[in-house]
Design a protein around this motif. Structure first.
Motif, PDB file in Angstrom:
ATOM      1  N   ALA A  43       8.437  -8.069 -11.538  1.00 60.61           N
ATOM      2  CA  ALA A  43       7.694  -7.708 -10.328  1.00 60.61           C
ATOM      3  C   ALA A  43       6.302  -8.318 -10.391  1.00 60.61           C
ATOM      4  CB  ALA A  43       7.589  -6.192 -10.219  1.00 60.61           C
ATOM      5  N   VAL A  44       5.822  -8.761  -9.254  1.00 60.38           N
ATOM      6  CA  VAL A  44       4.461  -9.306  -9.168  1.00 60.38           C
ATOM      7  C   VAL A  44       3.481  -8.140  -9.068  1.00 60.38           C
ATOM      8  CG1 VAL A  44       2.866 -10.675  -7.779  1.00 60.38           C
ATOM      9  CG2 VAL A  44       5.246 -11.420  -8.058  1.00 60.38           C
ATOM     10  N   PRO A  45       2.592  -7.993 -10.053  1.00 66.22           N
ATOM     11  CA  PRO A  45       1.617  -6.890  -9.992  1.00 66.22           C
ATOM     12  C   PRO A  45       0.717  -7.040  -8.761  1.00 66.22           C
ATOM     13  CG  PRO A  45       1.632  -7.951 -12.169  1.00 66.22           C
ATOM     14  CD  PRO A  45       2.395  -8.845 -11.245  1.00 66.22           C
ATOM     15  N   ASP A  46       0.565  -5.974  -7.994  1.00 67.12           N
ATOM     16  CA  ASP A  46      -0.274  -6.023  -6.796  1.00 67.12           C
ATOM     17  C   ASP A  46      -0.859  -4.631  -6.560  1.00 67.12           C
ATOM     18  OD1 ASP A  46      -1.413  -6.271  -4.255  1.00 67.12           O
ATOM     19  OD2 ASP A  46       0.132  -7.669  -3.583  1.00 67.12           O
ATOM     20  N   LYS A  47      -2.146  -4.483  -6.879  1.00 66.36           N
ATOM     21  CA  LYS A  47      -2.806  -3.183  -6.742  1.00 66.36           C
ATOM     22  C   LYS A  47      -2.833  -2.706  -5.291  1.00 66.36           C
ATOM     23  CE  LYS A  47      -5.675  -3.752 -10.863  1.00 66.36           C
ATOM     24  NZ  LYS A  47      -7.036  -3.991 -11.392  1.00 66.36           N
ATOM     25  N   ARG A  48      -2.809  -3.666  -4.359  1.00 67.11           N
ATOM     26  CA  ARG A  48      -2.806  -3.300  -2.944  1.00 67.11           C
ATOM     27  C   ARG A  48      -1.524  -2.545  -2.587  1.00 67.11           C
ATOM     28  NH1 ARG A  48      -3.787  -9.364  -0.899  1.00 67.11           N
ATOM     29  NH2 ARG A  48      -1.841  -9.438  -2.072  1.00 67.11           N
ATOM     30  N   LEU A  49      -0.418  -3.024  -3.133  1.00 63.60           N
ATOM     31  CA  LEU A  49       0.869  -2.382  -2.869  1.00 63.60           C
ATOM     32  C   LEU A  49       0.900  -0.976  -3.476  1.00 63.60           C
ATOM     33  CD1 LEU A  49       3.283  -3.625  -1.336  1.00 63.60           C
ATOM     34  CD2 LEU A  49       4.398  -3.969  -3.547  1.00 63.60           C
ATOM     35  N   ASP A  50       0.323  -0.858  -4.666  1.00 60.16           N
ATOM     36  CA  ASP A  50       0.255   0.460  -5.316  1.00 60.16           C
ATOM     37  C   ASP A  50      -0.530   1.450  -4.450  1.00 60.16           C
ATOM     38  OD1 ASP A  50       1.625  -0.628  -7.456  1.00 60.16           O
ATOM     39  OD2 ASP A  50      -0.191  -1.087  -8.591  1.00 60.16           O
ATOM     40  N   LYS A  51      -1.635   0.964  -3.871  1.00 63.23           N
ATOM     41  CA  LYS A  51      -2.471   1.821  -3.025  1.00 63.23           C
ATOM     42  C   LYS A  51      -1.724   2.245  -1.765  1.00 63.23           C
ATOM     43  CE  LYS A  51      -6.223   3.922  -1.730  1.00 63.23           C
ATOM     44  NZ  LYS A  51      -6.667   5.148  -2.414  1.00 63.23           N
ATOM     45  N   LEU A  52      -0.989   1.315  -1.166  1.00 60.23           N
ATOM     46  CA  LEU A  52      -0.213   1.644   0.038  1.00 60.23           C
ATOM     47  C   LEU A  52       0.870   2.677  -0.282  1.00 60.23           C
ATOM     48  CD1 LEU A  52       0.200  -1.871   1.724  1.00 60.23           C
ATOM     49  CD2 LEU A  52      -1.271   0.001   2.474  1.00 60.23           C
ATOM     50  N   ALA A  53       1.432   2.580  -1.481  1.00 57.20           N
ATOM     51  CA  ALA A  53       2.450   3.547  -1.896  1.00 57.20           C
ATOM     52  C   ALA A  53       1.854   4.947  -2.004  1.00 57.20           C
ATOM     53  CB  ALA A  53       3.061   3.124  -3.223  1.00 57.20           C
ATOM     54  N   GLN A  54       0.594   5.023  -2.458  1.00 58.21           N
ATOM     55  CA  GLN A  54      -0.096   6.315  -2.529  1.00 58.21           C
ATOM     56  C   GLN A  54      -0.326   6.869  -1.125  1.00 58.21           C
ATOM     57  OE1 GLN A  54      -3.736   5.850  -4.741  1.00 58.21           O
ATOM     58  NE2 GLN A  54      -2.687   5.096  -6.578  1.00 58.21           N
ATOM     59  N   MET A  55      -0.655   5.991  -0.181  1.00 59.01           N
ATOM     60  CA  MET A  55      -0.947   6.413   1.191  1.00 59.01           C
ATOM     61  C   MET A  55       0.304   6.879   1.941  1.00 59.01           C
ATOM     62  SD  MET A  55      -3.655   3.428   2.327  1.00 59.01           S
ATOM     63  CE  MET A  55      -3.624   3.889   4.060  1.00 59.01           C
ATOM     64  N   TYR A  56       1.416   6.153   1.754  1.00 57.75           N
ATOM     65  CA  TYR A  56       2.609   6.398   2.566  1.00 57.75           C
ATOM     66  C   TYR A  56       3.695   7.191   1.856  1.00 57.75           C
ATOM     67  CZ  TYR A  56       0.890   3.227   6.180  1.00 57.75           C
ATOM     68  OH  TYR A  56       0.149   2.646   7.176  1.00 57.75           O
ATOM     69  N   ASN A  57       3.629   7.277   0.519  1.00 53.88           N
ATOM     70  CA  ASN A  57       4.680   7.952  -0.260  1.00 53.88           C
ATOM     71  C   ASN A  57       6.059   7.506   0.239  1.00 53.88           C
ATOM     72  OD1 ASN A  57       5.815   9.639  -2.165  1.00 53.88           O
ATOM     73  ND2 ASN A  57       5.821  11.426  -0.798  1.00 53.88           N
ATOM     74  N   PRO A  58       6.343   6.194   0.175  1.00 51.06           N
ATOM     75  CA  PRO A  58       7.566   5.656   0.791  1.00 51.06           C
ATOM     76  C   PRO A  58       8.840   6.023   0.039  1.00 51.06           C
ATOM     77  CG  PRO A  58       6.492   3.961  -0.497  1.00 51.06           C
ATOM     78  CD  PRO A  58       5.570   5.148  -0.522  1.00 51.06           C
ATOM     79  N   GLU A  59       9.956   5.938   0.762  1.00 48.52           N
ATOM     80  CA  GLU A  59      11.259   6.161   0.141  1.00 48.52           C
ATOM     81  C   GLU A  59      11.638   4.985  -0.754  1.00 48.52           C
ATOM     82  OE1 GLU A  59      13.822   6.743   3.465  1.00 48.52           O
ATOM     83  OE2 GLU A  59      12.661   8.467   4.232  1.00 48.52           O
ATOM     84  N   LYS A  60      11.087   3.821  -0.421  1.00 49.85           N
ATOM     85  CA  LYS A  60      11.413   2.612  -1.181  1.00 49.85           C
ATOM     86  C   LYS A  60      10.144   1.802  -1.438  1.00 49.85           C
ATOM     87  CE  LYS A  60      14.802  -1.179  -1.042  1.00 49.85           C
ATOM     88  NZ  LYS A  60      15.760  -1.907  -0.165  1.00 49.85           N
ATOM     89  N   PHE A  61      10.013   1.277  -2.667  1.00 52.19           N
ATOM     90  CA  PHE A  61       8.837   0.484  -3.062  1.00 52.19           C
ATOM     91  C   PHE A  61       9.350  -0.866  -3.543  1.00 52.19           C
ATOM     92  CE2 PHE A  61       5.870  -0.981  -6.357  1.00 52.19           C
ATOM     93  CZ  PHE A  61       4.648  -0.869  -5.715  1.00 52.19           C
ATOM     94  N   THR A  62       8.965  -1.957  -2.859  1.00 54.24           N
ATOM     95  CA  THR A  62       9.529  -3.267  -3.181  1.00 54.24           C
ATOM     96  C   THR A  62       8.431  -4.321  -3.363  1.00 54.24           C
ATOM     97  OG1 THR A  62      11.401  -2.682  -1.746  1.00 54.24           O
ATOM     98  CG2 THR A  62      11.270  -4.965  -2.521  1.00 54.24           C
ATOM     99  N   PRO A  63       8.055  -4.591  -4.605  1.00 51.33           N
ATOM    100  CA  PRO A  63       7.071  -5.649  -4.849  1.00 51.33           C
ATOM    101  C   PRO A  63       7.718  -7.028  -4.737  1.00 51.33           C
ATOM    102  CG  PRO A  63       7.818  -4.734  -6.923  1.00 51.33           C
ATOM    103  CD  PRO A  63       8.491  -3.933  -5.841  1.00 51.33           C
ATOM    104  N   ALA A  64       6.903  -8.057  -4.630  1.00 55.90           N
ATOM    105  CA  ALA A  64       7.419  -9.427  -4.712  1.00 55.90           C
ATOM    106  C   ALA A  64       7.916  -9.650  -6.140  1.00 55.90           C
ATOM    107  CB  ALA A  64       6.322 -10.421  -4.363  1.00 55.90           C
ATOM    108  N   THR A  65       8.802 -10.597  -6.338  1.00 58.59           N
ATOM    109  CA  THR A  65       9.330 -10.851  -7.678  1.00 58.59           C
ATOM    110  C   THR A  65       9.250 -12.328  -8.035  1.00 58.59           C
ATOM    111  OG1 THR A  65      11.589 -11.098  -6.817  1.00 58.59           O
ATOM    112  CG2 THR A  65      10.946  -8.904  -7.613  1.00 58.59           C
ATOM    113  N   ILE A  66       9.250 -12.586  -9.338  1.00 68.92           N
ATOM    114  CA  ILE A  66       9.308 -13.949  -9.865  1.00 68.92           C
ATOM    115  C   ILE A  66      10.457 -14.019 -10.864  1.00 68.92           C
ATOM    116  CG2 ILE A  66       8.151 -15.688 -11.289  1.00 68.92           C
ATOM    117  CD1 ILE A  66       5.538 -14.879 -10.178  1.00 68.92           C
ATOM    118  N   GLU A  67      11.232 -15.082 -10.768  1.00 69.69           N
ATOM    119  CA  GLU A  67      12.328 -15.294 -11.722  1.00 69.69           C
ATOM    120  C   GLU A  67      11.885 -16.325 -12.758  1.00 69.69           C
ATOM    121  OE1 GLU A  67      16.794 -17.200 -11.527  1.00 69.69           O
ATOM    122  OE2 GLU A  67      16.235 -15.749  -9.975  1.00 69.69           O
ATOM    123  N   PHE A  68      11.983 -15.958 -14.022  1.00 71.30           N
ATOM    124  CA  PHE A  68      11.651 -16.873 -15.117  1.00 71.30           C
ATOM    125  C   PHE A  68      12.940 -17.381 -15.755  1.00 71.30           C
ATOM    126  CE2 PHE A  68       7.724 -14.451 -14.810  1.00 71.30           C
ATOM    127  CZ  PHE A  68       6.746 -15.416 -15.022  1.00 71.30           C
TER     128      PHE A  68
END
Length: 364
Positions: A43-68
């Motif tokens: 998962a791509v670390p993104d503090k903005r997404l973490d903050k939005l998750a705190q605000m919305y308490n979503p049923e699903k949390f989906t960060p961007a991803t990178i394949e190595f």
């Protein structure tokens, strides 16, 4: 985004891969330990997404991803099949960018295939194999274009260009070093050349040397000079430190990084460098059902960004309701941001910005 990790055997490639993906790839002190490519998705670390998750308490949390994709260590003759090299090179031909791990530390307990540490030599060894492999691919394309030319003279310009690319490769230079017009660049992209891919040199240091200051590492400065000449990026990293971090909990990781005097892990820095290298940004969607990050190229317009979510969104695009992440957080909710007139209604020509929080309106 898909990244290929390459390098000579025993340079810390698989150790770094293990650390950043926690995939448990085998890492041993002998060449060709990695036979099949190891693939890990992070998962791509993104503090903005973490903050939005705190605000919305979503049923699903989906960060961007990178394949190595981690392939076996390459050696001289890899392009001709030495050490199964040709098979390994094929595994990274479809990646978006290459992370070339270069050893910058002495350790008598870890064998170096050349018997000594010499980053410039190691880089040139790998680069030569990539060039030779690309020449084989290009030869096949040139033969195809020659056949097409017999039927239609319009292919002459294409043939001339690919022969110029081959001449560059035969001089030991990468395809990415060529100056190309927009049309030529598009043509180059139709051939999957390894030396045309954006590259980051990961200078792998020991924990002790990384802590004492990268500028004191003589090997790092050699790679830095090499990268500057090639317009490539360089990332100082310690696979040893990353391996330690990967075993820690989130709170322990934070304390460890603070003690090391680091603001973020090597993985975070690598991801940022790759986004910058490839010209990528993220826009965000947020609501009770899902909070999600979407990766797009800089300069992408709203309809194409909507198409990342679903093709119907692009086909029936009406408008994008956009607010910047910072303004949304400051207001506390989308409705509050609307009351303050901070939610903008953008049309088809709007160029998406990093951190835009968007609701797309469409009709099909």
């Amino acid at each position: 985004m898909k990244l290929g990790i390459i390098g000579l055997p025993n340079v810390g490639k698989s150790t770094l891969f293990n650390a950043i993906t926690n995939a448990g790839a085998q890492a041993a002190n002998y060449p060709f330990c990695t036979i099949e490519p190891n693939v890990g998705v992070v998962a791509v670390p993104d503090k903005r997404l973490d903050k939005l998750a705190q605000m919305y308490n979503p049923e699903k949390f989906t960060p961007a991803t990178i394949e190595f994709v981690d392939i076996a260590g390459l050696v001289k003759g890899a392009s001709k099949g030495e050490g199964l090299g040709n098979k390994f090179l094929a595994n990274i031909r479809e990646v978006d960018a290459i992370v070339h791990v270069v050893r910058c530390f002495e350790n008598s307990n870890i064998v170096h295939v050349e018997g000594s540490i010499d980053p410039a030599r190691d880089i040139e060894t790998i680069n030569l194999e990539l060039v030779l492999s690309d020449i084989e691919v290009l030869d096949r394309r040139i033969e195809k274009v020659k056949k097409q030319l017999k039927a239609d003279k319009k292919y002459q310009a294409e043939l001339d260009f690919f022969e110029r690319v081959k001449s560059t490769l035969e001089r030991g230079k990468s395809a990415r070093s060529m100056l190309c017009s927009k049309e030529e660049k598009s043509l180059m992209d139709t051939v999957s050349l390894l030396t045309n891919k954006p590259i980051i040199y990961a200078a792998n240091m020991s924990e002790k040397e990384f802590k004492s200051g990268i500028e004191n590492n003589k090997f790092f400065n050699v790679i830095k000079d090499f990268a500057n000449k090639e317009n490539a990026k360089i990332l100082p990293i310690s696979a040893q430190i990353e391996a330690e971090i990967s075993e820690l909990s989130w709170d322990e990781k934070k304390i460890f990084l603070e003690e090391m005097g680091l603001e973020e892990s090597g993985l975070d820095r690598l991801i940022k460098a790759c986004y910058e290298l490839l010209g990528l940004i993220s826009f965000l969607t947020a609501g009770k059902p899902e909070v999600r990050a979407w990766t797009i190229l800089k300069g992408t317009k709203a309809p194409a960004a909507a198409g990342k979510i679903h093709t119907d969104f692009e086909r029936g695009f009406i408008r994008a309701e956009v607010v910047s992440f910072d303004e949304l957080v400051a207001c506390g909710s989308m409705s509050a941001a609307k009351e303050k007139g901070l939610v903008r209604s953008e049309g088809k020509d709007y160029v998406m910005q990093d951190g835009d929080v968007v609701l797309f309106r469409f009709n099909v």
